[in-house]
Design an enzyme around this catalytic site. Structure first.
Site, mmCIF file in Angstrom:
data_model
loop_
_atom_site.group_PDB
_atom_site.id
_atom_site.type_symbol
_atom_site.label_atom_id
_atom_site.label_comp_id
_atom_site.label_asym_id
_atom_site.label_seq_id
_atom_site.Cartn_x
_atom_site.Cartn_y
_atom_site.Cartn_z
ATOM 1 N N HIS A 297 0.825 -1.198 0.000
ATOM 2 C CA HIS A 297 0.000 0.000 0.000
ATOM 3 C C HIS A 297 0.866 1.258 0.000
ATOM 4 O O HIS A 297 0.659 2.164 0.803
ATOM 5 C CB HIS A 297 -0.935 0.026 1.220
ATOM 6 C CG HIS A 297 -1.971 -1.038 1.207
ATOM 7 N ND1 HIS A 297 -2.703 -1.381 2.321
ATOM 8 C CD2 HIS A 297 -2.426 -1.833 0.221
ATOM 9 C CE1 HIS A 297 -3.551 -2.356 2.023
ATOM 10 N NE2 HIS A 297 -3.402 -2.642 0.746
ATOM 11 N N HIS B 266 -7.534 -0.077 3.523
ATOM 12 C CA HIS B 266 -6.735 -0.432 2.340
ATOM 13 C C HIS B 266 -6.947 0.676 1.303
ATOM 14 O O HIS B 266 -7.889 1.462 1.393
ATOM 15 C CB HIS B 266 -7.163 -1.789 1.810
ATOM 16 C CG HIS B 266 -6.839 -2.899 2.771
ATOM 17 N ND1 HIS B 266 -6.247 -4.071 2.389
ATOM 18 C CD2 HIS B 266 -7.019 -2.987 4.118
ATOM 19 C CE1 HIS B 266 -6.082 -4.848 3.457
ATOM 20 N NE2 HIS B 266 -6.547 -4.211 4.508
#
Ligand SMILES: Cc1cc2nc3c(=O)[nH]c(=O)nc-3n(C[C@H](O)[C@H](O)[C@H](O)COP(=O)(O)OP(=O)(O)OC[C@H]3O[C@@H](n4cnc5c(N)ncnc54)[C@H](O)[C@@H]3O)c2cc1C
Length: 259
Positions: A195, A238
């Site tokens: 990420h 996320h």
């Protein structure tokens, strides 16, 4: 074991690419998670938040930035630490994600204090950029992540979990004192957890920002950024849904500018 046993990792990769495919990489993992405020993880949450403020006030924080960080980047970092200190001491603000997917118990730090860098290769500007994650450069990140291990242990020691025959495999019963836990965390951590973000942040230029709120890159004509890099802080989740939102917003901005 995928993180700690190289032989098992290689076997698992081979099994994944075999026909038919098999092994742990073919398993669909958990789709449930809890998002925890620091107050739920450690009773020291207020101390950690005040250490963040102290780092910022004393100037210590700047020493954790990648070498050569400009004054504007330092200013932006100090401003971010102010926001993050408030998040860390807020008992309803999630800063950590703990998915339930069977063993091993894992956790994701959603509000890291450490910063990495992405720079042009000075030898060849067309080559791959030089990426440095800077994981755990700010030592308070380690304080936070290490405090997650005792919490996981207490969850897995509850009668409900015990009744299911839970056995600790990671970090493992031999890892007990604080230094051992920190060493295990350092070895087991995956930088970015796929990420990565925030390398072209939407922030004022004098705070190290790269794009303005029209997504245009400061000082460059005809260039907008519409991806995870324009976030100024990692969201408490996320990243893909936020990237879709950035794309939609960018489309709106461009349509409006053209009409
Ligand atoms: C293995 C993995 C699992 C993930 N799981 C999740 C998840 O479960 N949930 C979640 O929310 N997020 C997840 N993420 C994170 C999420 O996918 C990313 O944050 C998101 O896709 C980033 O979007 P982006 O638009 O910034 O970049 P990207 O999605 O990487 O898009 C960049 C695009 O640019 C293209 N490109 C690159 N160079 C050029 C060039 N020179 N010219 C033209 N095009 C180019 C690439 O091909 C790519 O299509 C995961 C990421 C990974 C790697």
């Amino acid at each position: 074991m995928l993180f700690t046993n190289e032989t098992y990792l290689q076997e698992s990769i081979e099994a994944f690419y075999a026909t038919p495919s098999g092994g742990p990489y073919t398993l669909s993992l958990g789709n449930t998670a809890v998002y925890l405020p620091l107050a739920n993880i450690t009773t020291s949450y207020k101390d950690i938040a005040s250490s963040v403020r102290q780092q910022a006030a004393s100037g210590e924080a700047a020493s954790y930035l990648p070498a050569g960080a400009s004054r504007s980047v330092v200013n932006g970092y100090l401003a971010q630490l102010k926001v993050l200190a408030a998040a860390l001491e807020n008992p309803t603000y999630p800063i950590f994600e703990a998915p339930f997917q069977g063993p091993p118990g894992v956790g994701f730090l959603l509000k890291p204090l450490s910063r990495g860098s992405v720079l042009l290769d000075p030898e060849d500007h067309d080559a791959e950029p030089v990426i440095t994650y800077g994981t755990f450069e700010n030592p308070l990140d380690m304080d936070i992540v290490a405090s997650f291990v005792p919490l996981m242990r207490s969850v897995y020691s509850t009668p409900t979990m015990r009744a299911m025959g839970v056995v600790e495999t990671a970090p493992g019963p031999e890892v007990q004192d604080d230094e051992q836990i920190r060493e295990w965390v350092r070895d087991a951590t995956v930088a970015s957890f796929q990420h990565p973000c925030c390398t072209a942040a939407m922030m004022p230029r004098e705070m190290g920002g790269v794009v303005g709120n029209d997504l245009k890159v400061f000082g460059v004509k005809g260039l907008r950024v519409a991806d995870a890099s324009m976030m100024s802080l990692l969201p408490g989740t996320h990243t893909s849904a936020t990237c879709y939102a950035i794309g939609e917003k960018a489309a709106d901005i461009i349509i409006q500018a053209w009409s």
